[in-house]
Design a protein around this motif. Structure first.
Motif, PDB file in Angstrom:
ATOM      1  N   MET A   1     -18.868 -24.390 -73.006  1.00 56.70           N
ATOM      2  CA  MET A   1     -18.120 -25.442 -73.716  1.00 56.70           C
ATOM      3  C   MET A   1     -16.801 -24.890 -74.256  1.00 56.70           C
ATOM      4  SD  MET A   1     -21.353 -27.270 -75.621  1.00 56.70           S
ATOM      5  CE  MET A   1     -20.420 -28.542 -76.454  1.00 56.70           C
TER       6      MET A   1
ATOM      7  N   ASP B   1     -27.116 -25.096 -65.015  1.00 56.91           N
ATOM      8  CA  ASP B   1     -27.600 -25.916 -66.137  1.00 56.91           C
ATOM      9  C   ASP B   1     -26.566 -27.005 -66.408  1.00 56.91           C
ATOM     10  OD1 ASP B   1     -28.185 -26.978 -68.649  1.00 56.91           O
ATOM     11  OD2 ASP B   1     -28.822 -25.052 -69.478  1.00 56.91           O
ATOM     12  N   GLU B   2     -26.993 -28.228 -66.463  1.00 55.44           N
ATOM     13  CA  GLU B   2     -26.022 -29.332 -66.617  1.00 55.44           C
ATOM     14  C   GLU B   2     -25.208 -29.218 -67.902  1.00 55.44           C
ATOM     15  OE1 GLU B   2     -28.999 -32.723 -68.533  1.00 55.44           O
ATOM     16  OE2 GLU B   2     -28.397 -32.878 -66.418  1.00 55.44           O
ATOM     17  N   ARG B   3     -25.768 -28.510 -68.891  1.00 55.41           N
ATOM     18  CA  ARG B   3     -25.020 -28.319 -70.147  1.00 55.41           C
ATOM     19  C   ARG B   3     -23.917 -27.278 -69.997  1.00 55.41           C
ATOM     20  NH1 ARG B   3     -29.789 -26.677 -73.880  1.00 55.41           N
ATOM     21  NH2 ARG B   3     -30.268 -25.619 -71.913  1.00 55.41           N
ATOM     22  N   CYS B   4     -23.929 -26.575 -68.868  1.00 54.61           N
ATOM     23  CA  CYS B   4     -22.891 -25.562 -68.578  1.00 54.61           C
ATOM     24  C   CYS B   4     -22.021 -25.996 -67.404  1.00 54.61           C
ATOM     25  CB  CYS B   4     -23.525 -24.217 -68.238  1.00 54.61           C
ATOM     26  SG  CYS B   4     -24.683 -23.575 -69.443  1.00 54.61           S
TER      27      CYS B   4
ATOM     28  N   VAL C   1     -24.410 -21.915 -73.080  1.00 52.60           N
ATOM     29  CA  VAL C   1     -23.915 -23.282 -73.295  1.00 52.60           C
ATOM     30  C   VAL C   1     -22.694 -23.256 -74.211  1.00 52.60           C
ATOM     31  CG1 VAL C   1     -24.466 -25.554 -74.262  1.00 52.60           C
ATOM     32  CG2 VAL C   1     -26.203 -24.296 -72.951  1.00 52.60           C
TER      33      VAL C   1
END
Lengths: 85, 411
Positions: B318, B371-374, B314
């Motif tokens: 970002m 993964d939605e955070r990635c 993650v």
């Protein structure tokens, strides 16, 4: 151990451990076969196994000028005089 | 004066193959090199992670005893890839021993196999055991064992750099080698890293709850960089070497040029020694771009460090988005072979060079559901025909060390 037995064992060790086959008995091992200080220390370990006892610091220092198979055999015979083989 | 620095030879031993074509075939066909952990009769029974990125290609090391006697397994790997690189490069012996060729090579530990044997003697409680510590055990297990066995075997007399910064070991080797040639300190550098099969590394990451454990019976399905089901890293083994040369001299001798190193950055997070740090990673990428003198829009491929840990992926995604946006394709190559530790930077650089040469981009293996955070970056979900012109290769290590290499296509 007789001289012949010692010589035979040393030649076996050189073949199996150092990949040096049938070196001349009076050939300079360093010059002819790149036998270096690391090999010499490994050889001392092999000699300890052969004679079944540890070498003293002085005995190890005394080996540092050895250059030939015959000198190695002489060295082991001297060790044998101090302890039974 | 600054010199251009080009890559003129490469070789890798990896869990997905040894020679170039084997590795390319594995990338194109989605072959995993992760296998079940071998029984080491010491730690393997205790660790929960039972998978390992394993080199399975049989290799015969035809090194003379005078070279072998100071090598543990890690140095065998290192000398083999360097041998292949020097053969491929066709450098003459006079140059190799001229002092104008240096070595930048490292590993995480030296040889843990040899270290383990020494510890066995320490704890054996036997006087006889003392003599089993051999004269060469230090030479086999010291941290710079790879670099100096290379210098000895090939008669290299130039600079020696031996970084040992865990996962950034070999990316630093390439970066520091690049700087040595760029600033004219050396005409060429052999750069890379190696790590051997080692269960102590598995135990360390396992105790940190950072290793994959959910796929012990299906090793090929892990690690899973950026995937929702990722559950940690998979330790692996391998080696890689590059030859970096002064461009003018490489061109003069007619050397084939595989790629150009155009930039390198290395920094530290300045704090926690374990946790990934988005700001630190972002800054590394920005420094890399600045060093290369290019804008973010010129990077069209990112080889992400992407170990498949919950937090690390993650933070990296970002950071990539902040520094490079969502345009470059991003692949986590560890999906194929796990984390080859000290050799991961150079192996991932070599794989990137192969993709540049062949005109494809391999997908992140096991990335089934992002993964939605990635999800803010452009993941390579499937094999693509695509020309990579400029690649960023990123690696991060325990200790807060970050690196970013910028490589440009030369075809």
């Amino acid at each position: 151990m007789t001289r012949e037995e010692i010589q035979s064992e040393i030649l076996r060790i050189f073949k199996e451990e150092f990949e040096i086959t049938n070196p001349g008995l009076d050939e300079n091992l360093t010059e002819k076969y790149d036998f270096d200080s690391i090999d010499a220390l490994d050889l001392l370990g092999e000699i300890e196994t052969l004679i079944g006892s540890s070498l003293t610091r002085e005995e190890k220092k005394a080996s540092m000028e050895i250059r030939t198979i015959n000198q190695i055999c002489d060295y082991i015979e001297e060790l044998a005089e101090k302890r039974p083989l | 004066m600054e010199n251009r620095v080009v890559i003129t030879a490469a070789s890798a031993i990896t869990p997905i193959g040894h020679q170039r074509q084997e590795i390319i075939d594995s990338l194109v066909n989605g072959v995993s090199g992760v296998k079940e952990l071998r029984d080491d009769r010491l730690l393997s029974g205790y660790v929960e992670s039972k998978v390992f990125g394993t080199v399975t290609v049989p290799m015969e090391f035809d090194f003379e005893r005078k070279f072998r006697k100071t090598m543990g397994p890690v140095a065998y790997y290192a000398c083999q890839v360097v041998k292949e690189v020097l053969e491929a490069a066709g450098l003459d012996n006079a140059f190799i021993s001229s002092g104008r060729l240096g070595v930048a090579f490292g590993s995480t530990h030296g040889s843990p196999t040899v270290q383990r044997d020494i510890y066995r003697t320490f704890f054996s409680n036997s006087r006889e055991g003392f003599s089993s510590v051999g004269a060469v055990d230090y030479l086999k297990s010291m941290v710079h064992t790879t670099a100096v066995n290379i210098t000895k075997m090939f008669g290299i007399t130039g600079r020696v750099i031996s970084s040992s910064t865990a996962c950034t070991t070999s990316s630093q080797s390439i970066g520091f080698g690049y700087e040595a040639v760029k600033y004219g300190l050396q005409d060429a550098m052999v750069c890379g890293g190696a790590d051997e099969y080692d269960t102590t590394t598995v135990a360390v990451f396992d105790n940190l709850l950072a290793c994959s454990t959910e796929f012990n019976h299906t090793p090929h399905l892990t690690p899973r960089p950026f995937d929702t089901k990722r559950d940690g890293l998979v330790v692996g083994e391998g080696a890689g070497a590059l030859l970096l040369e002064n461009y003018d001299l490489a061109r003069k001798r007619g050397a084939p040029i595989l790629g150009e190193v155009i930039g390198f950055a290395c920094n530290n997070n300045g704090g926690d020694l374990i946790l990934p740090n988005m700001n630190g990673i972002t800054e590394t990428i920005r420094l890399g771009l600045e060093n290369a003198g290019i804008g973010a829009d010129q990077v069209d491929f990112v080889s992400a460090h992407a170990t498949a840990t919950k937090m690390g992926d993650v933070a990296e995604a970002m950071a990539i988005f902040r520094a490079l946006g969502d345009s470059p394709l991003v692949t986590g190559l560890k999906g194929y072979m796990g984390h080859t530790m000290g050799s991961c930077g150079v192996i991932e650089t070599i794989l990137t060079l192969y993709m540049m040469e062949q005109g494809f981009v391999a997908p992140t293996l096991n990335l089934d559901e992002v993964d939605e955070r990635c999800a803010m970056i452009r993941h390579t979900g499937t094999l693509r025909e695509s020309r990579i012109r400029t690649a960023a290769i990123q690696n991060f290590a325990f200790g807060g060390v970050n690196t970013c290499l910028l490589i440009r296509d030369f075809h």
